[in-house]
Design a protein around this motif. Structure first.
Motif, PDB file in Angstrom:
ATOM      1  N   THR A   1      10.681-100.921  16.195  1.00 57.30           N
ATOM      2  CA  THR A   1      11.436 -99.545  16.411  1.00 57.30           C
ATOM      3  C   THR A   1      11.202 -98.892  15.292  1.00 57.30           C
ATOM      4  N   VAL A   2      12.854 -99.709  15.352  1.00 58.13           N
ATOM      5  CA  VAL A   2      14.374 -98.261  14.811  1.00 58.13           C
ATOM      6  C   VAL A   2      14.472 -99.026  13.520  1.00 58.13           C
ATOM      7  N   LEU A   3      14.694-100.013  13.798  1.00 57.70           N
ATOM      8  CA  LEU A   3      15.101-100.845  12.229  1.00 57.70           C
ATOM      9  C   LEU A   3      14.976-100.158  10.848  1.00 57.70           C
ATOM     10  N   PRO A   4      15.233-100.430   9.527  1.00 59.78           N
ATOM     11  CA  PRO A   4      14.158 -99.672   9.061  1.00 59.78           C
ATOM     12  C   PRO A   4      12.965-100.845   8.363  1.00 59.78           C
ATOM     13  N   ILE A   5      12.266-100.605   8.117  1.00 54.49           N
ATOM     14  CA  ILE A   5      10.516-101.899   8.082  1.00 54.49           C
ATOM     15  C   ILE A   5      10.983-103.370   7.382  1.00 54.49           C
ATOM     16  N   ASP A   6      11.452-102.925   6.245  1.00 62.70           N
ATOM     17  CA  ASP A   6      11.871-103.687   5.614  1.00 62.70           C
ATOM     18  C   ASP A   6      12.285-104.752   6.376  1.00 62.70           C
ATOM     19  N   LYS A   7      13.954-104.678   7.144  1.00 67.05           N
ATOM     20  CA  LYS A   7      14.745-105.987   7.730  1.00 67.05           C
ATOM     21  C   LYS A   7      14.347-106.224   8.661  1.00 67.05           C
ATOM     22  N   LEU A   8      12.860-105.975   9.551  1.00 65.31           N
ATOM     23  CA  LEU A   8      12.304-107.143  11.105  1.00 65.31           C
ATOM     24  C   LEU A   8      11.206-107.612  10.388  1.00 65.31           C
ATOM     25  N   ILE A   9      10.443-106.599  10.238  1.00 61.96           N
ATOM     26  CA  ILE A   9       8.794-106.082  10.126  1.00 61.96           C
ATOM     27  C   ILE A   9       8.719-107.346   8.760  1.00 61.96           C
ATOM     28  N   GLY A  10       9.277-106.271   7.471  1.00 59.08           N
ATOM     29  CA  GLY A  10       9.432-106.966   5.780  1.00 59.08           C
ATOM     30  C   GLY A  10       9.312-108.362   6.117  1.00 59.08           C
ATOM     31  N   ASN A  11      10.284-108.608   6.702  1.00 58.68           N
ATOM     32  CA  ASN A  11      10.139-110.238   6.691  1.00 58.68           C
ATOM     33  C   ASN A  11      10.291-110.916   7.642  1.00 58.68           C
ATOM     34  N   ILE A  12       9.160-110.767   8.915  1.00 57.56           N
ATOM     35  CA  ILE A  12       8.298-111.464   9.959  1.00 57.56           C
ATOM     36  C   ILE A  12       7.563-111.228   9.697  1.00 57.56           C
ATOM     37  N   TYR A  13       6.767-110.276   8.746  1.00 58.81           N
ATOM     38  CA  TYR A  13       5.092-110.973   9.108  1.00 58.81           C
ATOM     39  C   TYR A  13       4.676-111.486   7.765  1.00 58.81           C
ATOM     40  N   PRO A  14       4.762-111.919   7.205  1.00 58.18           N
ATOM     41  CA  PRO A  14       4.872-112.889   6.420  1.00 58.18           C
ATOM     42  C   PRO A  14       4.045-114.276   7.441  1.00 58.18           C
ATOM     43  N   LEU A  15       5.509-114.554   8.121  1.00 61.67           N
ATOM     44  CA  LEU A  15       5.228-115.983   8.933  1.00 61.67           C
ATOM     45  C   LEU A  15       3.911-115.804  10.255  1.00 61.67           C
ATOM     46  N   PHE A  16       3.744-114.584  10.757  1.00 67.07           N
ATOM     47  CA  PHE A  16       2.846-114.115  11.522  1.00 67.07           C
ATOM     48  C   PHE A  16       1.605-114.464  10.276  1.00 67.07           C
ATOM     49  N   GLY A  17       1.995-114.072   9.374  1.00 61.82           N
ATOM     50  CA  GLY A  17       0.848-113.209   8.129  1.00 61.82           C
ATOM     51  C   GLY A  17      -0.281-114.891   8.150  1.00 61.82           C
ATOM     52  N   PHE A  18       0.623-115.746   8.056  1.00 64.10           N
ATOM     53  CA  PHE A  18       0.280-117.389   7.627  1.00 64.10           C
ATOM     54  C   PHE A  18      -0.619-117.977   8.814  1.00 64.10           C
ATOM     55  N   ALA A  19       0.235-117.749  10.427  1.00 67.11           N
ATOM     56  CA  ALA A  19      -0.602-118.224  11.832  1.00 67.11           C
ATOM     57  C   ALA A  19      -1.790-117.234  11.717  1.00 67.11           C
ATOM     58  N   LEU A  20      -1.979-116.134  11.511  1.00 65.45           N
ATOM     59  CA  LEU A  20      -2.923-115.139  11.397  1.00 65.45           C
ATOM     60  C   LEU A  20      -4.192-115.300  10.806  1.00 65.45           C
ATOM     61  N   LEU A  21      -4.177-116.014   9.752  1.00 66.07           N
ATOM     62  CA  LEU A  21      -4.750-116.515   8.405  1.00 66.07           C
ATOM     63  C   LEU A  21      -5.023-117.599   8.354  1.00 66.07           C
ATOM     64  N   PHE A  22      -4.124-118.466   8.624  1.00 65.04           N
ATOM     65  CA  PHE A  22      -4.344-120.352   9.018  1.00 65.04           C
ATOM     66  C   PHE A  22      -5.944-120.137   9.930  1.00 65.04           C
ATOM     67  N   MET A  23      -5.585-119.646  11.601  1.00 69.79           N
ATOM     68  CA  MET A  23      -6.267-120.053  12.174  1.00 69.79           C
ATOM     69  C   MET A  23      -7.852-119.569  11.977  1.00 69.79           C
ATOM     70  N   ALA A  24      -8.227-118.253  11.022  1.00 72.84           N
ATOM     71  CA  ALA A  24      -9.133-117.402  10.767  1.00 72.84           C
ATOM     72  C   ALA A  24      -9.757-118.882   9.843  1.00 72.84           C
ATOM     73  N   VAL A  25      -9.312-118.333   8.530  1.00 67.18           N
ATOM     74  CA  VAL A  25      -9.744-120.048   7.383  1.00 67.18           C
ATOM     75  C   VAL A  25     -10.344-121.184   8.181  1.00 67.18           C
TER      76      VAL A  25
END
Length: 479
Positions: free
Chosen positions: A175-199
């Motif tokens: 919530t408080v860190l710049p969006i490119d620091k935590l969210i911008g860096n961790i989301y690609p990992l989460f995104g891979f897991a979610l897309l792997f699940m769907a595919v």
């Protein structure tokens, strides 16, 4: 299987055909100066790579709704497939796309400011409180659900309370860190897991020895075991929200409107992410009845195997093996976490917008966030089933307000407003009927509730059309 493949093809085709039509209606301008450059602050207004913006937007909106909501919604029968497909194309993706574009044109303004500019100061104040409440409801719901799922996969000492604390701390940082620091860096990992699940699940549905007993040829009647107390309308349209249309999404679009580099990217980001979420919902709706063997069998299975969470776990392990199943489950866990974090971040942005509170320094962001965290923690003490029901209704009510605001915006700018007027009327009828009929609402007679919903939706439409005609008359007179 044919029904599933046709539905999948319509969803993909809808992005190219209807999405292109919406783009022409709103008139995206590749030369428009974007908020990420004109208001760049290194915290919330930051130009990000397009693939990151898409993943963040997709993960923001793809919480448990398109998974658990689709599983619970498919119990109403094959009508759920139609709602996922046509709700996504004609309502949900339009809602997300146009709210994102309007936010871009208002320098990344948050949803209450957008709605208030079109519907008036009184509605703006209502939307500020309503949006903040929904964001904190989302934060609370999406702490409780993944913590329980993770606890079932970890040693006994890492119980639900432990994971609630861990996830809540992560939410505070996101919530408080710049969006490119935590969210911008961790989301690609989460995104891979979610897309792997769907595919992975989709691959089993299409190429595996799986039969999808959709029952479409038998009719669209309600298959729910509680059809008398849970009528298809409006209950299904509230149960399946994030996989068809969700007001929560419009609170997330402004966040990415502040990071998008070009307005021409709005359709693949906003419309495209919603279509992707519709595909996820379609996959899980089909997987649920295929795995259980039918609608009545699904009802029994959920009752005997720990509800939707147990079904998701068993489908993932059975169809994808231990390793693939674990990755799939991580994707399911990532979905709510990556919605809860940005929900609370959106709450901070909404509060900052209407308070005029500068967010460039982290101390100020923390000061503004502390009350939000405190209220969210308090909400978490409420029974989860009650939380989910009110979250679902608030979600769709927010979509109703957003659609009306977009419709007014289109009309004022001389654009084809019918594309959002009809979904706005439909969602108005859904939300009013639900709160009048549902046990957690007023518990009125069903026929009376539906009748009032239809009448009020039509009255709002008449008021809107009269206002537009009056405005055009004044404009013509002045000219």
């Amino acid at each position: 299987m044919t029904t599933f493949l046709v539905a999948l093809a319509i969803l993909v085709g809808g992005y190219y055909v209807y999405g292109t039509l919406m783009e022409r209606i709103i008139g995206c301008d590749p030369d428009r100066k974007m908020p990420c450059y004109t208001k760049q602050d290194g915290v919330d207004y930051i130009p990000l790579p397009t693939w990151k913006v898409f993943l963040i937007q997709f993960l923001n909106i793809a919480g448990l709704g398109p998974i658990f909501g689709a599983i619970m919604g498919i119990m109403f029968g094959p009508s759920a497939f139609l709602w996922i497909v046509f709700g996504t194309i004609l309502a949900g993706a339009v809602h997300d796309f146009l709210s994102g574009v309007i936010s871009i044109r208002k320098d990344g303004a948050s949803l209450p400011e957008i709605v208030g500019a079109e519907l008036g100061t009184g509605i703006k104040q209502l939307m500020r409180g309503f949006s903040l409440l929904l964001m904190m409801l989302v934060g609370a719901v999406f702490v409780l659900t993944p913590s329980g799922l993770i606890a079932g996969m970890t040693p006994e000492w890492m119980d639900t309370k432990f994971w609630i604390a861990v996830i809540f701390i992560y939410y505070m940082l996101a919530t408080v860190l710049p969006i490119d620091k935590l969210i911008g860096n961790i989301y690609p990992l989460f995104g891979f897991a979610l897309l792997f699940m769907a595919v992975g699940i989709m691959g089993v549905l299409i190429f595996g020895d799986v039969t999808i007993p959709d029952g479409l040829t038998d009719g669209l009647y309600n298959r729910s075991a509680m059809a008398d107390t849970q009528p298809l309308f409006p209950m299904m349209f509230v149960s399946i929200a994030c996989g068809a249309i969700s007001g929560f999404h419009a609170t997330q679009s402004p966040m990415m409107a502040r990071c998008l580099k070009n307005e021409k990217l709005a359709r693949p980001i906003f419309y495209g992410a919603m279509v992707a979420e519709g595909i996820v919902a379609l996959i899980w709706a089909a997987a649920a009845i295929a795995f259980a063997g039918g609608y009545s069998e699904l009802d029994t299975y959920l009752a005997e195997n720990g509800g939707a969470g147990g079904l998701v776990h068993n489908i993932s392990i059975s169809w994808l093996g231990t390793f693939g199943g674990i990755l799939a489950i991580i994707g399911v866990i990532a979905a709510p976490i990556t919605t809860g974090d940005t929900a609370l971040r959106s709450a901070r942005l909404i509060a900052a917008d209407f308070l005029g509170f500068d967010q460039s320094k982290i101390v100020k962001r923390i000061l503004l966030s502390l009350p939000i965290f405190a209220v969210t923690y308090t909400i978490m003490q409420t029974d989860f089933n009650i939380l989910w029901r009110y979250f679902a209704w608030c979600n769709q009510t927010l979509a109703m307000f957003t659609l009306w605001a977009i419709t007014v915006y289109l009309a004022r700018n001389g654009k084809m407003y019918a594309a959002t007027l009809l979904p706005a009327m439909f969602m108005t009828c859904v939300c009013i009927t639900y709160i009048l009929f549902a046990p957690e609402g007023l518990g009125l007679d069903y026929t009376l509730s539906v009748g009032i919903g239809i009448i009020l939706a039509c009255l709002l439409c008449a008021w809107f059309l009269k206002s537009i005609a009056f405005t055009r008359q004044i404009t013509t007179t002045e000219e």
